[in-house]
Design an enzyme around this catalytic site. Sequence first.
Site, PDB file in Angstrom:
ATOM      1  N   HIS A 165       0.830  -1.203   0.000  1.00 63.71           N
ATOM      2  CA  HIS A 165       0.000   0.000   0.000  1.00 63.71           C
ATOM      3  C   HIS A 165       0.868   1.259   0.000  1.00 63.71           C
ATOM      4  CE1 HIS A 165      -2.309   3.143   2.281  1.00 63.71           C
ATOM      5  NE2 HIS A 165      -3.170   2.874   1.306  1.00 63.71           N
ATOM      6  N   GLU A 203       2.124   1.824  -3.455  1.00 64.06           N
ATOM      7  CA  GLU A 203       1.066   2.388  -4.315  1.00 64.06           C
ATOM      8  C   GLU A 203       1.006   3.905  -4.154  1.00 64.06           C
ATOM      9  OE1 GLU A 203      -3.228   3.667  -3.588  1.00 64.06           O
ATOM     10  OE2 GLU A 203      -2.918   1.615  -2.878  1.00 64.06           O
ATOM     11  N   HIS A 204       1.082   4.377  -2.908  1.00 62.59           N
ATOM     12  CA  HIS A 204       1.071   5.826  -2.675  1.00 62.59           C
ATOM     13  C   HIS A 204       2.276   6.506  -3.317  1.00 62.59           C
ATOM     14  CE1 HIS A 204      -2.033   6.909   0.521  1.00 62.59           C
ATOM     15  NE2 HIS A 204      -2.258   5.629   0.273  1.00 62.59           N
ATOM     16  N   GLU A 212       4.510  11.171   2.463  1.00 60.61           N
ATOM     17  CA  GLU A 212       3.480  10.156   2.226  1.00 60.61           C
ATOM     18  C   GLU A 212       3.311   9.248   3.437  1.00 60.61           C
ATOM     19  OE1 GLU A 212       0.448   9.667  -0.317  1.00 60.61           O
ATOM     20  OE2 GLU A 212       2.128  11.075  -0.435  1.00 60.61           O
ATOM     21  N   GLU A 217      -4.376   8.097   7.231  1.00 58.23           N
ATOM     22  CA  GLU A 217      -5.350   7.144   6.685  1.00 58.23           C
ATOM     23  C   GLU A 217      -5.634   6.026   7.684  1.00 58.23           C
ATOM     24  OE1 GLU A 217      -5.955   4.437   2.597  1.00 58.23           O
ATOM     25  OE2 GLU A 217      -4.081   5.525   2.951  1.00 58.23           O
TER      26      GLU A 217
END
Length: 420
Positions: A47, A50-51, A120, A127
């Site tokens: 994940h 992906e960011h 990030e 998140e």
Amino acid sequence: MTVQTATLSNGFRIVTEHMPGLQSASLGIWVCAGGRHERTEQNGIAHFLEHMAFKGTKTRSALQIAEAIEDVGGYINAYTSREVTAYYARVLAADTPLALEVIADILRNPVFEPSEIEVERHVILQEIGQAHDTPDDVIFDWLQEQAYPDQPLGRTILGETDRVNSFDRDDLLRFVGEHYGPEQLILSAAGAVDHDSIVAQAKALFGDMPSRPGDAALPGTFRGGESRQEKQLEQAHMALAFEAPGYRDPAFYTAQVYAIALGGGMSSRLFQEIREKRGLCYTIFAQSGAYADTGMTTIYAGTSGKEVADLALLTIDEMKRAADDMSAAEVDRARAQMKAGLLMGLESPAARAERMARMMQIWGKVPPIAETVARIDAVTLDKVRTFAEAQASQAPLALSLYGPVAQAPDLAQLQARRAA
């Protein structure tokens, strides 16, 4: 509409479907690596990666990546699941080559600038915090962990805070090196696309990648267990999971039809009995999820702390009753809902591209829609009742509770109710 496939000499796969009458195209790269491909110390890195894909390449800054697509009115995004990571775009037909080039750029030329990693990292921690503040989201992570304890398949996709805090540039590069070889990449495109043109461009963009077979994910074994988190909330959240077939299991479609009949809509048993007749909840549903080698039937409901016990026990009762008196009309309705959902969804080029990529990952080919519809139609009442009996009495069970759940039954009590 015809599905066409091609495989480059290094194993990179391409699948396209031209949809007449459309002016746009949906395309992307599906990487056959997600949360279940991570080692323990890597949990959350798929994940994170992906960011980072959108944070700059050797030729484009993060802003230039966004501007390249949005200047032509397009859309670009990505997501991570437990089995895949997808990078995709929707553009007008004439801009398909641009979209593919941008996606190739972010996959093949990421910079992973340390300062951007820190930015990030903070975004992902936010998140994670947001997910923890959303009870009907986080409860499914806890349920997954109970269903597949001490396994990659049971870990959260976002990762735990301490691990996310530890990732550095070398960790990202290591995961790319382990899982982003050409054999793990599937280019899928649907809409106003030309197969030969896409294959030619894919060869130019990805054909020089050295062949590098990746490691297979560890098998998933549904074991079951209980998670109970007491907290002062307005609602008690309950999620149940029962072992179900994986994608490759012949009973996959039976599991889907069963879940729809049990709790897939307003006419379903759980909705009618527990919400409409008894008013015990606002939201209740059942669904069947699947992976390559395992799956789970999931039931979720939210209710008051005083009524969570009644709701949980009635849910088990409804599952048992479905095994005894599920009707042909209910199975017919569930099949119709499943087929309609499939066919309506495939009017979207994005849904077609998604389906083709997943079918290529699972089967190495894309079965015709008519074949899928035929498999749904082949689900009979007897098959559903047999499956319902196994779910109600034999399938391993996982339970997750969150909120004012002091009065909720525990796993042993639910098992006793199943056996009664």
